[in-house]
Scaffold this motif. Structure first.
Motif, mmCIF file in Angstrom:
data_model
loop_
_atom_site.group_PDB
_atom_site.id
_atom_site.type_symbol
_atom_site.label_atom_id
_atom_site.label_comp_id
_atom_site.label_asym_id
_atom_site.label_seq_id
_atom_site.Cartn_x
_atom_site.Cartn_y
_atom_site.Cartn_z
ATOM 1 N N GLU A 7 0.826 -1.208 0.000
ATOM 2 C CA GLU A 7 0.000 0.000 0.000
ATOM 3 C C GLU A 7 0.864 1.264 0.000
ATOM 4 O O GLU A 7 0.638 2.185 -0.770
ATOM 5 C CB GLU A 7 -0.926 -0.012 1.220
ATOM 6 N N TYR A 8 1.865 1.291 0.880
ATOM 7 C CA TYR A 8 2.723 2.469 0.995
ATOM 8 C C TYR A 8 3.434 2.771 -0.326
ATOM 9 O O TYR A 8 3.378 3.883 -0.840
ATOM 10 C CB TYR A 8 3.758 2.290 2.108
ATOM 11 N N ALA A 9 4.109 1.786 -0.873
ATOM 12 C CA ALA A 9 4.867 1.993 -2.110
ATOM 13 C C ALA A 9 3.950 2.207 -3.302
ATOM 14 O O ALA A 9 4.232 3.030 -4.174
ATOM 15 C CB ALA A 9 5.788 0.803 -2.359
ATOM 16 N N GLY A 32 14.285 -3.241 -3.518
ATOM 17 C CA GLY A 32 13.856 -3.857 -4.773
ATOM 18 C C GLY A 32 12.365 -4.102 -4.815
ATOM 19 O O GLY A 32 11.721 -3.917 -5.858
ATOM 20 N N MET A 33 11.802 -4.516 -3.706
ATOM 21 C CA MET A 33 10.352 -4.715 -3.642
ATOM 22 C C MET A 33 9.625 -3.391 -3.837
ATOM 23 O O MET A 33 8.638 -3.316 -4.558
ATOM 24 C CB MET A 33 9.954 -5.351 -2.308
ATOM 25 N N VAL A 34 10.130 -2.334 -3.213
ATOM 26 C CA VAL A 34 9.530 -1.010 -3.389
ATOM 27 C C VAL A 34 9.615 -0.597 -4.860
ATOM 28 O O VAL A 34 8.638 -0.144 -5.452
ATOM 29 C CB VAL A 34 10.213 0.039 -2.479
ATOM 30 N N ALA A 35 10.787 -0.775 -5.464
ATOM 31 C CA ALA A 35 10.977 -0.390 -6.868
ATOM 32 C C ALA A 35 10.067 -1.176 -7.806
ATOM 33 O O ALA A 35 9.687 -0.670 -8.865
ATOM 34 C CB ALA A 35 12.439 -0.572 -7.270
ATOM 35 N N SER A 36 9.729 -2.398 -7.430
ATOM 36 C CA SER A 36 8.868 -3.203 -8.293
ATOM 37 C C SER A 36 7.410 -2.775 -8.230
ATOM 38 O O SER A 36 6.610 -3.154 -9.079
ATOM 39 C CB SER A 36 8.989 -4.690 -7.926
ATOM 40 N N ILE A 37 7.078 -1.929 -7.254
ATOM 41 C CA ILE A 37 5.690 -1.511 -7.051
ATOM 42 C C ILE A 37 5.430 -0.084 -7.523
ATOM 43 O O ILE A 37 4.299 0.290 -7.770
ATOM 44 C CB ILE A 37 5.332 -1.652 -5.552
#
Length: 134
Positions: A7-9, A32-37
């Protein structure tokens, strides 16, 4: 808490964020997870943690993202550099931010020149630089 992370990203751009700084240690998958979202630039800060391999696992986990999911990576425990890089990225497209970051860069230049002058005046020699070793 993966749902909160998603939700945040996922809503970061809608909330007006321009760059995201994500620190992580150990496996260091968070940036990386943030960048993927999100389509926002993500700066990853590898953090030396108690369960890390001297921090190198964090560095490599953030640095070695697959093609298509870029994450800018700063030095191990380099949060200060991430904090400088973020407004530099924003400042490339926002003149008001650029004007505000410029004095910081100028101050760094002044500090370095002062250190050079001090070295020229006082010398660089210290106890480790003698000719006592063959």
């Amino acid at each position: 808490m993966p749902p909160l992370h998603l939700e945040y990203a996922g809503q970061a751009a809608e909330r007006g964020l321009k760059v995201i700084i994500a620190g992580a240690g150990g496996a260091a998958h968070l940036p990386g997870m943030v960048a993927s979202i999100t389509s926002l630039p993500v700066i990853g800060v590898p953090i030396k943690s108690s369960n890390s391999i001297d921090g190198w696992d964090s560095v490599l986990s953030i640095l070695q993202m697959p093609n298509g999911i870029p994450v800018a990576t700063v030095a191990l425990n380099g949060a200060k550099n991430a904090g400088i890089l973020a407004p530099s990225i924003i400042g490339a497209f926002d003149p008001l931010v650029s004007v505000r970051i410029s004095p910081y860069n100028k101050n760094l230049e002044t500090e370095v020149l002062q250190k050079v002058d001090k070295l020229k005046k006082e010398g660089w020699e210290n106890g480790y630089d003698s000719n006592r070793f063959p």
